[in-house]
Design an enzyme around this catalytic site. Structure first.
Site, mmCIF file in Angstrom:
data_model
loop_
_atom_site.group_PDB
_atom_site.id
_atom_site.type_symbol
_atom_site.label_atom_id
_atom_site.label_comp_id
_atom_site.label_asym_id
_atom_site.label_seq_id
_atom_site.Cartn_x
_atom_site.Cartn_y
_atom_site.Cartn_z
ATOM 1 N N GLY B 149 0.818 -1.198 0.000
ATOM 2 C CA GLY B 149 0.000 0.000 0.000
ATOM 3 C C GLY B 149 0.858 1.257 0.000
ATOM 4 O O GLY B 149 2.062 1.217 0.268
ATOM 5 N N CYS B 150 0.228 2.371 -0.314
ATOM 6 C CA CYS B 150 0.957 3.633 -0.415
ATOM 7 C C CYS B 150 1.436 4.104 0.955
ATOM 8 O O CYS B 150 2.616 4.423 1.136
ATOM 9 C CB CYS B 150 0.078 4.688 -1.076
ATOM 10 S SG CYS B 150 -1.570 4.851 -0.358
ATOM 11 N N TYR B 151 0.533 4.151 1.912
ATOM 12 C CA TYR B 151 0.926 4.561 3.263
ATOM 13 C C TYR B 151 1.963 3.607 3.835
ATOM 14 O O TYR B 151 2.898 4.016 4.519
ATOM 15 C CB TYR B 151 -0.292 4.549 4.196
ATOM 16 C CG TYR B 151 -1.186 5.744 4.134
ATOM 17 C CD1 TYR B 151 -0.712 7.031 4.374
ATOM 18 C CD2 TYR B 151 -2.550 5.609 3.871
ATOM 19 C CE1 TYR B 151 -1.558 8.132 4.355
ATOM 20 C CE2 TYR B 151 -3.406 6.705 3.854
ATOM 21 C CZ TYR B 151 -2.906 7.970 4.101
ATOM 22 O OH TYR B 151 -3.753 9.046 4.094
ATOM 23 N N THR B 152 1.750 2.311 3.565
ATOM 24 C CA THR B 152 2.637 1.324 4.183
ATOM 25 C C THR B 152 4.045 1.410 3.622
ATOM 26 O O THR B 152 5.010 1.319 4.372
ATOM 27 C CB THR B 152 2.074 -0.093 3.977
ATOM 28 O OG1 THR B 152 1.688 -0.240 2.624
ATOM 29 C CG2 THR B 152 0.861 -0.303 4.855
#
Lengths: 351, 351, 351, 351
Positions: B149-152
């Protein structure tokens, strides 16, 4: 592989030139000129270039630079290049000037609108106006290219085929242009502060913007006679992009009718069908600046208004690419015989 | 030259995949899957692609697609790939999944946070978590890559070396993340309207965002034991970019002192000095999302706070590139043995 | 009807003061002080005031001003008021200082963080910290009010009841704050240019921002002992608004359990239920800066995280209103015995 | 104290009406009509109203509402009011319609541009076009006020004095208008998503926008003959504000010269010198939308272009205030004999 130098490398257009030349197979940047940041690492001024550019900023010594490179880009304030240009420089290197110094052939017009004396009028005649789609062949053999302004590139290309083909009356041309804020440069000035621009919209330079005579001169060549237009720029709360909305009265045909959509479209296609960087949009589609962001494209659309007998033409480009650095690279490609699209096959970034 | 298909090509991540693959020398896109726009020209949905992509949108028939391509990117909602995956598909083609379906090894955790039943738990074990800098070797031999994911991606890479080296106490880790709005997708939802986002700032998904268990699982591997963190995402009025500000208590040394700047820097360098897409910034420089926009870089900076004994780590990336499509291409490069940076040498665009 | 003077009337906070005082029934502005624009019409500097304010800008002569008005607002850079203050001034007029000069009781702390010598330490003891909800009674009798900072007002009010009631451990407090750009003032500086801020997000002043000791001092009073916190400000591409996201470990109850939602809510209500300008939002609602824009409200929300034992508190305000000019007017209302909400019943503007 | 009801209270214009009426001394809102949010608390739909409005949303039953209030505001989609209006309603209550249903006198023109059948043509004659500065006296005695459109208010007021005085040729009038995004309403539509609007600029409704006939009808009254204009709206990445840039050929005087600045200024002053909400700016000043934000002002500037014989007129207003809710309140003040400025003395908010 040629060598290039940039004077004014720490302005927004200069930084965009660096971005584009980094992706160009045939060029190596040898000189990042910036009077304001001499001896400072370029990547400290533009952190996007960290681990990409290791060089430090150099001064603006054109004589020294001309010894080392094949082409110089001057992304400098008005008057700089005119103040230092000489025959010796042009014998050693080609110059692509992103300022307005050599765009206007009539020196009196230049001095009137720019309010400065032109220091090198003897080179104006030789300079080629680098609007690639119009002056391609002339650019190929030039020593000095006057890279067009951002507003002017958009304004001219949007109307050019219709003026050239006599489909509109150029005396009725009104250009209402809207620009992102990077066009105002990186100078720390109050009107360009975030809080002054954001959530705001205004016209400026009304009836007096310096891109007016440049537009008039070039469209005058297309029309075959002098042209006077209304040009009004506006500041928009976005970083990049110019949208020009242009209004003109259509030339009626012998039977009194207006040109049809197909006839107008054919005129655009005549000049642009083979142009890689001009995209004439499908019927009823309107250009949006976001659809060309980061790329060298100009998108053009138009709509005939039967009620008023006018046409509304719209053009959009990225002011830092096709409106500045991209067109400069396109001119360099022409000057050196590279593929005209080398380094410029940039897919617009969305959103 | 390999052939690729995209399911979910008309989402923002899908469009970014198209942009990146257009500049990749070894790939040809054969299938623009989009259930919402079947049979419509892709360039009508994304006008930036006019005269670049001529294809029409296809359906999401994975079976048919698998016959034609070497790799499928699924940029689809949660549950899609898990709902259709089977052994036959993986025998025919490699799959890079941009959804969360195969990111989390513990199916119970997945089902708890995503609130849907996992339809293909039998493939979870085989799937490789495609965080290239951490799992490079595993990715090379995978059939199924779970693209992070992007945040991750941002959250993990920013803290990873310090967790791995035991320099911080992972139980004290607090991640305050800020994202541009493209992360919310292209669905026409009220909270994503311009007027709701512009001139506004808010937290959302507080204590319950689905990227939390993904961060915890991966940092748990690094720590060698389960980790529980606070992760709070925020919506920022910009298109692209994630900034993660992370706080953790530093592990004191035997003499009770805190690790020095040099020791922390050495830990980052140990893992990232040779990484092309991770840039550990010079001392005191803070990452800014704009400096990585449009590129595959993650920029990292940090600051030790002697007063509180904590470290503030900051990471920035472009959520659509390193946070989605760029990392997917990086994974594809690993899967097929291409140069890992092919198609990804994108200079960040500024401004 | 009292008379007021403003020193620093052409900064953003000064202009906001003018806006608010124009709608106040009991005040007349007699002096628009602005060293930069002396003798220029105020409405030329701020065109929003055209046909509203006819006055010209005056200098910053406090002695002359004190003869004419009942209250002076100093919206000036650090050090100005400390440099000119004297007993005679305070005998003639009340002063509400929007700078930091008299906010911090410990002069050594002030000098360390602000890096300037304090020129009037003898008045620090007398000055009242004008956080109305906390120090209401003291403000009423003050001669000199130190109007709190924008970040500090938001940060303190968001955590205050829980610190005061011992529901959180103040040593674990981490404040991640995000601010619109008007907080940076109207100075023409490169980092505040539209193109540098727009589409960008960054932290700044990490571990060293000057609002840190102000927060610590005030929360220390609430805790009954010195408090040290992490405070990290961020710049957000919007004009107005501060959002503070605050993390702290909850104090366990005797039985080892965490305080419940109701217990936390009760603590907030204890201090804020009767406060007109503090709105504790319904359960699960998150504050958004847009919902308070243009108003004097602080909106507060919170979420307990059972997994980590922490609470996430969120507060939002308009940095120019409750974070500066609005709170200054609220203090003026207290000083002169007006209705505390006079001139401040501003409905937030959306969108 | 009168009682008011709002149908369409949860649109952006409806919410702005609530904001303005909250500050009005003579009005109490009794009905927050919103078909989409019936029975939901108004302050849950618009969190800015938390602790300000306690009511729940009601349906759009005009018959029931008319029994309870003195005035109804219909901030509804086209066709709603025309579909339910009857004599009985108008006998019980006054109606201010913010939709276009009763703005255009020629029902055929309405039906052609709006592409719907008009259900209540019998009331068109009676309806008064509520452009206060032009139709003040008629409004005072009306039962049904057609509140002008946002673009039209700006476009008409900017050109009105010059058309009325014959100083420009109305057949040459070209209106290039730019609007913030709140004008597009709160509907969840793809083109209004943040990522589609932000960093973007486009024209829309070219030659076909529905405000065109409204402008033409009103300017036709001023000219004393039918007028046909080009009107092109543009979408700008900001929440509020309309800027209209208008171009027209000046009428030459008997001696062939153009009208002077003073003559043009005198024409504007003739109509606007006593108007509280129209500000004709000093020479050379250009209106900016930010300088009127949140207020009921229209700011007007102009520039004569001697070279082309044209004048460039510019007008700016806040589309939700003078362009919608503010003008509706101004009309209400006229209808009920209140001070015309009651509730509207709003100082523009900057920045």
């Amino acid at each position: 592989m040629i060598k290039a130098g940039i004077i004014g490398a720490t302005g927004y257009a200069g930084n965009e030139l660096v971005r584009l030349l980094m992706g160009h197979k045939e060029v190596e940047i040898k000189w990042y000129g910036s009077r304001s940041y001499i001896d400072q690492k370029y990547a400290e001024v533009y952190q996007n270039m960290f681990e990409i550019v290791d060089d430090v900023c150099m001064d603006d010594n054109m004589e020294a630079l001309a010894e080392q490179v094949d082409v110089i880009f001057t992304a400098t304030p008005q008057g700089f290049l005119a103040g230092v240009l000489n025959e010796g420089l042009l014998e050693k290197t080609k110059i692509i000037d992103l300022s307005a110094d050599f765009r206007i052939k009539d020196v009196a017009v230049y001095e009137k609108w720019y309010k400065i004396e032109h220091k090198s009028p003897q080179f104006i005649g030789e300079a080629v106006y680098g609007l690639c789609e119009v002056n391609r062949d002339k650019v190929k053999n030039a020593r000095l290219v006057a890279n067009p302004g951002c507003y002017t590139t958009c304004s001219i290309l949007t109307a050019y085929p219709l003026v050239k083909e006599g489909l509109i009356d150029p005396d009725t041309l009104i250009i209402d242009a809207k620009s992102g804020t990077s066009g105002a440069g990186r100078g720390a000035k109050l009107p360009n502060l975030f809080c002054e621009v954001n959530e705001n919209m205004k016209a400026y330079g009304v009836t007096s913007h310096r891109h007016t005579p440049e537009i008039e001169e070039q469209l005058g060549y297309a029309a075959g006679r002098p042209v006077v237009v209304n040009f009004t720029p506006h500041l928009v709360p976005m970083n990049r992009g110019i949208l020009a909305t242009e209004y003109a009265t259509l030339t009626k045909k012998a039977d009194g009718s207006l040109p049809s959509y197909e006839e107008i479209k054919a005129a655009y296609d005549k000049y642009y069908a083979k142009e890689k960087f001009v995209r004439v949009l499908p019927k009823d589609a309107c250009p949006e600046t976001k659809w060309v962001e980061g790329s060298n494209y100009v998108d053009i659309g138009f709509k005939i208004d039967e009620r008023t007998g006018r046409i509304v033409m719209m053009g959009a480009l990225d002011n830092l690419v096709k409106g500045a650095a991209g067109q400069a690279v396109q001119n360099m490609n022409l000057l050196f015989g590279f593929d005209e699209a080398e380094g410029l096959c940039l897919v617009p970034m969305f959103p």
